[in-house]
Design an enzyme around this catalytic site. Structure first.
Site, PDB file in Angstrom:
ATOM      1  N   ARG A 112       0.812  -1.243   0.000  1.00 49.93           N
ATOM      2  CA  ARG A 112       0.000   0.000   0.000  1.00 49.93           C
ATOM      3  C   ARG A 112       0.836   1.280   0.000  1.00 49.93           C
ATOM      4  NH1 ARG A 112      -3.850  -2.694   3.519  1.00 49.93           N
ATOM      5  NH2 ARG A 112      -5.353  -3.642   2.111  1.00 49.93           N
ATOM      6  N   LYS A 134       4.004  11.599 -11.159  1.00 49.10           N
ATOM      7  CA  LYS A 134       3.129  10.797 -12.018  1.00 49.10           C
ATOM      8  C   LYS A 134       3.761   9.433 -12.205  1.00 49.10           C
ATOM      9  CE  LYS A 134       0.532  14.000 -14.886  1.00 49.10           C
ATOM     10  NZ  LYS A 134       0.340  14.534 -16.250  1.00 49.10           N
ATOM     11  N   GLU A 176      10.799  18.049 -24.586  1.00 47.26           N
ATOM     12  CA  GLU A 176      10.030  18.356 -23.364  1.00 47.26           C
ATOM     13  C   GLU A 176      10.397  19.739 -22.817  1.00 47.26           C
ATOM     14  OE1 GLU A 176       7.513  16.689 -22.235  1.00 47.26           O
ATOM     15  OE2 GLU A 176       7.768  14.545 -22.608  1.00 47.26           O
ATOM     16  N   LYS A 214       8.640  23.186 -14.196  1.00 47.67           N
ATOM     17  CA  LYS A 214       7.877  21.980 -13.847  1.00 47.67           C
ATOM     18  C   LYS A 214       7.497  21.996 -12.372  1.00 47.67           C
ATOM     19  CE  LYS A 214       6.280  17.741 -14.315  1.00 47.67           C
ATOM     20  NZ  LYS A 214       6.580  16.479 -14.884  1.00 47.67           N
ATOM     21  N   GLU A 224      -3.230  17.495 -11.238  1.00 44.79           N
ATOM     22  CA  GLU A 224      -3.698  17.844 -12.583  1.00 44.79           C
ATOM     23  C   GLU A 224      -5.201  18.114 -12.648  1.00 44.79           C
ATOM     24  OE1 GLU A 224      -1.591  15.904 -15.858  1.00 44.79           O
ATOM     25  OE2 GLU A 224      -3.502  15.826 -16.912  1.00 44.79           O
ATOM     26  N   ARG A 228      -1.776  21.921 -14.513  1.00 41.28           N
ATOM     27  CA  ARG A 228      -0.769  20.908 -14.860  1.00 41.28           C
ATOM     28  C   ARG A 228      -1.069  20.241 -16.199  1.00 41.28           C
ATOM     29  NH1 ARG A 228       2.058  16.244 -11.064  1.00 41.28           N
ATOM     30  NH2 ARG A 228       3.313  15.364 -12.755  1.00 41.28           N
ATOM     31  N   ASN A 232       0.740  18.758 -20.813  1.00 38.25           N
ATOM     32  CA  ASN A 232       0.430  17.723 -21.806  1.00 38.25           C
ATOM     33  C   ASN A 232       0.368  18.291 -23.225  1.00 38.25           C
ATOM     34  OD1 ASN A 232       0.188  15.323 -20.283  1.00 38.25           O
ATOM     35  ND2 ASN A 232      -1.707  16.122 -19.418  1.00 38.25           N
ATOM     36  N   HIS A 235       1.095  16.124 -26.096  1.00 35.66           N
ATOM     37  CA  HIS A 235       0.935  14.736 -25.663  1.00 35.66           C
ATOM     38  C   HIS A 235      -0.383  14.119 -26.136  1.00 35.66           C
ATOM     39  CE1 HIS A 235       4.268  15.956 -23.203  1.00 35.66           C
ATOM     40  NE2 HIS A 235       4.347  14.801 -22.587  1.00 35.66           N
ATOM     41  N   HIS A 239       0.419  10.761 -27.691  1.00 38.84           N
ATOM     42  CA  HIS A 239       0.060   9.466 -27.104  1.00 38.84           C
ATOM     43  C   HIS A 239      -0.631   8.560 -28.123  1.00 38.84           C
ATOM     44  CE1 HIS A 239       0.119  10.871 -22.598  1.00 38.84           C
ATOM     45  NE2 HIS A 239       1.313  10.783 -23.138  1.00 38.84           N
ATOM     46  N   HIS A 252       9.165   8.571 -26.718  1.00 35.46           N
ATOM     47  CA  HIS A 252       8.064   9.411 -26.231  1.00 35.46           C
ATOM     48  C   HIS A 252       8.263  10.886 -26.623  1.00 35.46           C
ATOM     49  CE1 HIS A 252       5.130  11.272 -23.640  1.00 35.46           C
ATOM     50  NE2 HIS A 252       6.077  11.898 -22.972  1.00 35.46           N
TER      51      HIS A 252
HETATM   52  N1  GLY Z   1       4.740  15.055 -17.990  1.00 32.12           N
HETATM   53  C1  GLY Z   1       3.663  15.900 -17.654  1.00 32.12           C
HETATM   54  C2  GLY Z   1       3.386  15.985 -16.200  1.00 32.12           C
HETATM   55  O1  GLY Z   1       4.146  15.491 -15.401  1.00 32.12           O
HETATM   56  O2  GLY Z   1       2.389  16.537 -15.811  1.00 32.12           O
END
Ligand code: GLY
Length: 349
Positions: A112, A134, A176, A214, A224, A228, A232, A235, A239, A252
């Site tokens: 957990r 994340k 990025e 960041k 998010e 946040r 993306n 992305h 994706h 990526h």
């Molecule tokens: N890679 C995008 C984020 O961490 O929100």
């Protein structure tokens, strides 16, 4: 009868991000380093020479985004149980974004939840993936659709690891950084446009600025709920490309580069970005050898895949659209025909 469970405690999840050559890490207890054979071959000795713990185990898993799945997580968990790691043990994510995502996810669910730290070895993971908690895996429905937010206890960014980085991996990290500049910091974009990141001092400056952006975004919106999501940018398109190409054709960051170009075209259609600004972004991506095109076989299928994006609901898709260079908007009101019109420019048939 209704009872209430009071869970309103404030928990401080703050953690340091060290951007410096790795100093000695002391840990009382058991440590498991999660890594891949390539990183272990190049850098495990360096890490072990700077690590002191009661017991230390190394768990290696296959390299690559196509292995970021439940099977690999099961493999990691099995090794942790075999070595009898407990709730006071520590995992170390030692590798790129794939390792960080999987190690963080395993740490989040093992008994957990146990602690982990990030020691990112690729540019992409140093400037983005290792910061912000994340974690997760891909499945056949899409990228990063299963996971949780589980913040590391610390991030150690050592530019030394980048000296062995292949050029494609380097460029993927640059994508990025450009993402953060385009969405949040016009001055940083101008600086990136004027400086060659292959120069180590410039690279270090850029890493610091990208991590600063960041960290500020994550501090404002850890889970998010709004801001946040702007990270993306590129992305939503990227994706889908990654999933369509089975996580094997592109890195990526490369799909993020293509996705940024696509998002910029949407921005131009909406009058949110000028063609000149879009051209500047594309030219800078190309300067680092990043791909800016992808042949779409089925525009309708590509569009439908957006509905599996975590930002989408049953009826709307949220796109991250740049507002010039240095600004960004989350838009869930864009006409499907406009998006499909942009996608059609990439159609292969
Ligand atoms: N890679 C995008 C984020 O961490 O929100």
């Amino acid at each position: 009868m209704t009872l209430n469970i009071a869970l309103k405690h404030e928990i401080d999840h703050s953690y340091p991000i060290h951007i410096d050559p790795l100093s000695t890490l002391h840990f009382k207890g058991k440590v498991a380093i999660i890594t891949n054979p390539k990183v272990a071959g190049l850098h495990l000795g360096y890490l072990l020479s700077r690590l002191s713990a009661d017991e230390c185990y190394v768990v290696t898993v296959p390299d690559g985004e196509q292995h970021k799945g439940l099977q690999t997580i099961e493999y990691i968990l099995d090794r942790l149980f075999e070595h009898r790691l407990n709730r006071k043990s520590l995992l170390i994510a030692f590798g790129g974004g794939v390792i960080g995502d999987m190690c963080g996810f395993a740490a989040g669910i093992y008994q957990r939840g146990i602690d982990f730290v990030q020691i990112p070895t690729t540019l992409l993971s140093q400037v983005d993936a290792s910061v912000g908690g994340k974690t997760g895996i891909n499945n056949r429905f899409g990228k990063n659709l299963v996971g949780l937010f589980h913040q590391p206890k610390a991030v150690y960014i050592d530019p030394y690891f980048l000296s062995s980085l292949p050029p494609r991996e380097f460029a993927a990290g640059v994508a990025e950084m450009l993402k953060m500049a385009v969405t949040f910091d016009a001055a940083f974009f101008d600086w990136l446009d004027a400086h060659d990141l292959r120069e180590p001092e410039h690279l270090k400056t850029a890493i610091k600025q990208a991590v600063r952006i960041k960290a500020e975004v994550v501090a404002q919106d850890e889970k998010e709920q709004g801001l946040r999501a702007a990270l993306n940018y590129g992305h939503t398109f990227g994706h889908v490309i990654e999933n369509e190409t089975a996580y094997t054709r592109f890195l990526h960051g490369e799909t993020v580069a293509i996705g940024m170009v696509m998002a910029n075209e949407v921005a131009c259609e909406l009058g949110m970005m000028s063609p000149h600004e879009a051209m500047r972004v594309k030219a800078l991506l190309e300067r680092y050898g990043l791909p800016v095109h992808y042949g779409i076989k089925d525009v309708e299928a590509f569009y439908d895949a957006f509905f599996l994006d975590k930002k989408s609901s049953d009826h709307s898709i949220t796109f991250i659209i740049p507002q010039g260079i240095g600004g960004v908007a989350l838009r869930d009101d864009i006409d499907a025909a406009l998006i499909k019109g942009v996608l059609a420019r990439y159609s292969e048939v």
